[in-house]
Design a protein around this motif. Sequence first.
Motif, PDB file in Angstrom:
ATOM      1  N   LEU A   1       0.830  -1.203   0.000  1.00 27.77           N
ATOM      2  CA  LEU A   1       0.000   0.000   0.000  1.00 27.77           C
ATOM      3  C   LEU A   1       0.866   1.256   0.000  1.00 27.77           C
ATOM      4  O   LEU A   1       0.618   2.185  -0.776  1.00 27.77           O
ATOM      5  N   VAL A   2       1.884   1.284   0.829  1.00 27.81           N
ATOM      6  CA  VAL A   2       2.796   2.429   0.851  1.00 27.81           C
ATOM      7  C   VAL A   2       3.417   2.606  -0.526  1.00 27.81           C
ATOM      8  O   VAL A   2       3.461   3.714  -1.063  1.00 27.81           O
ATOM      9  N   GLN A   3       3.863   1.521  -1.132  1.00 29.09           N
ATOM     10  CA  GLN A   3       4.502   1.590  -2.448  1.00 29.09           C
ATOM     11  C   GLN A   3       3.526   2.082  -3.519  1.00 29.09           C
ATOM     12  O   GLN A   3       3.891   2.920  -4.345  1.00 29.09           O
ATOM     13  N   GLN A   4       2.309   1.568  -3.500  1.00 25.84           N
ATOM     14  CA  GLN A   4       1.315   1.991  -4.495  1.00 25.84           C
ATOM     15  C   GLN A   4       0.992   3.477  -4.372  1.00 25.84           C
ATOM     16  O   GLN A   4       0.924   4.191  -5.377  1.00 25.84           O
ATOM     17  N   LEU A   5       0.781   3.940  -3.147  1.00 30.49           N
ATOM     18  CA  LEU A   5       0.455   5.352  -2.947  1.00 30.49           C
ATOM     19  C   LEU A   5       1.616   6.241  -3.348  1.00 30.49           C
ATOM     20  O   LEU A   5       1.426   7.276  -4.007  1.00 30.49           O
ATOM     21  N   LEU A   6       2.817   5.841  -2.988  1.00 30.37           N
ATOM     22  CA  LEU A   6       3.995   6.617  -3.349  1.00 30.37           C
ATOM     23  C   LEU A   6       4.176   6.662  -4.866  1.00 30.37           C
ATOM     24  O   LEU A   6       4.454   7.715  -5.446  1.00 30.37           O
ATOM     25  N   ARG A   7       3.972   5.538  -5.516  1.00 28.34           N
ATOM     26  CA  ARG A   7       4.094   5.469  -6.976  1.00 28.34           C
ATOM     27  C   ARG A   7       3.052   6.357  -7.659  1.00 28.34           C
ATOM     28  O   ARG A   7       3.365   7.084  -8.608  1.00 28.34           O
ATOM     29  N   ARG A   8       1.815   6.316  -7.163  1.00 30.45           N
ATOM     30  CA  ARG A   8       0.764   7.150  -7.752  1.00 30.45           C
ATOM     31  C   ARG A   8       1.058   8.632  -7.556  1.00 30.45           C
ATOM     32  O   ARG A   8       0.838   9.438  -8.465  1.00 30.45           O
ATOM     33  N   LEU A   9       1.568   9.001  -6.377  1.00 27.46           N
ATOM     34  CA  LEU A   9       1.921  10.395  -6.134  1.00 27.46           C
ATOM     35  C   LEU A   9       3.067  10.814  -7.042  1.00 27.46           C
ATOM     36  O   LEU A   9       3.053  11.903  -7.618  1.00 27.46           O
ATOM     37  N   GLU A  10       4.024   9.934  -7.197  1.00 31.57           N
ATOM     38  CA  GLU A  10       5.172  10.224  -8.053  1.00 31.57           C
ATOM     39  C   GLU A  10       4.754  10.403  -9.516  1.00 31.57           C
ATOM     40  O   GLU A  10       5.348  11.196 -10.246  1.00 31.57           O
ATOM     41  N   ASN A  11       3.720   9.705  -9.938  1.00 33.62           N
ATOM     42  CA  ASN A  11       3.210   9.866 -11.301  1.00 33.62           C
ATOM     43  C   ASN A  11       2.577  11.239 -11.501  1.00 33.62           C
ATOM     44  O   ASN A  11       2.521  11.738 -12.623  1.00 33.62           O
ATOM     45  N   GLN A  12       2.094  11.837 -10.423  1.00 35.30           N
ATOM     46  CA  GLN A  12       1.456  13.143 -10.503  1.00 35.30           C
ATOM     47  C   GLN A  12       2.432  14.290 -10.284  1.00 35.30           C
ATOM     48  O   GLN A  12       2.191  15.408 -10.722  1.00 35.30           O
ATOM     49  N   LYS A  13       3.521  14.016  -9.574  1.00 35.13           N
ATOM     50  CA  LYS A  13       4.411  15.094  -9.144  1.00 35.13           C
ATOM     51  C   LYS A  13       5.844  14.584  -9.086  1.00 35.13           C
ATOM     52  O   LYS A  13       6.094  13.513  -8.559  1.00 35.13           O
ATOM     53  N   LEU A  14       6.755  15.364  -9.595  1.00 34.14           N
ATOM     54  CA  LEU A  14       8.169  15.013  -9.535  1.00 34.14           C
ATOM     55  C   LEU A  14       8.655  15.159  -8.097  1.00 34.14           C
ATOM     56  O   LEU A  14       8.493  16.211  -7.482  1.00 34.14           O
ATOM     57  N   LEU A  15       9.210  14.093  -7.549  1.00 38.66           N
ATOM     58  CA  LEU A  15       9.672  14.096  -6.158  1.00 38.66           C
ATOM     59  C   LEU A  15      11.164  13.797  -6.090  1.00 38.66           C
ATOM     60  O   LEU A  15      11.661  12.933  -6.803  1.00 38.66           O
ATOM     61  N   SER A  16      11.838  14.495  -5.203  1.00 36.39           N
ATOM     62  CA  SER A  16      13.249  14.190  -4.964  1.00 36.39           C
ATOM     63  C   SER A  16      13.337  12.922  -4.118  1.00 36.39           C
ATOM     64  O   SER A  16      12.352  12.488  -3.516  1.00 36.39           O
ATOM     65  N   SER A  17      14.514  12.353  -4.049  1.00 34.57           N
ATOM     66  CA  SER A  17      14.678  11.142  -3.245  1.00 34.57           C
ATOM     67  C   SER A  17      14.416  11.440  -1.767  1.00 34.57           C
ATOM     68  O   SER A  17      13.869  10.605  -1.044  1.00 34.57           O
ATOM     69  N   GLU A  18      14.788  12.621  -1.310  1.00 37.32           N
ATOM     70  CA  GLU A  18      14.538  13.007   0.087  1.00 37.32           C
ATOM     71  C   GLU A  18      13.031  13.146   0.342  1.00 37.32           C
ATOM     72  O   GLU A  18      12.528  12.690   1.371  1.00 37.32           O
ATOM     73  N   GLU A  19      12.317  13.768  -0.589  1.00 35.97           N
ATOM     74  CA  GLU A  19      10.860  13.886  -0.442  1.00 35.97           C
ATOM     75  C   GLU A  19      10.209  12.502  -0.398  1.00 35.97           C
ATOM     76  O   GLU A  19       9.285  12.277   0.384  1.00 35.97           O
ATOM     77  N   MET A  20      10.692  11.608  -1.241  1.00 43.19           N
ATOM     78  CA  MET A  20      10.130  10.257  -1.263  1.00 43.19           C
ATOM     79  C   MET A  20      10.326   9.566   0.079  1.00 43.19           C
ATOM     80  O   MET A  20       9.417   8.895   0.573  1.00 43.19           O
TER      81      MET A  20
END
Length: 73
Positions: free
Chosen positions: A29-48
């Motif tokens: 679930l954490v991975q799916q949500l993070l992946r979906r957010l990343e598809n919407q917004k460019l995130l740095s490794s620190e933000e991730m």
Amino acid sequence: MNASTLRQLWSLIEDTQTNILLEVNDAELVQQLLRRLENQKLLSSEEMKVIRVYISSRLPLIRDLAMVRRGCT
């Protein structure tokens, strides 16, 4: 994490199907949500990293909200 990203994340959680929020294991679930957010917004490794920790710490709340949604549908 800034306020815009936080709002975007919770909007994404609200848009996620209830069965996904309730039935997948915590790590997935954490991975799916993070992946979906990343598809919407460019995130740095620190933000991730920060968002991953944030989501992990909010999993009980996310699942509780999904249970309420399931009861309402």
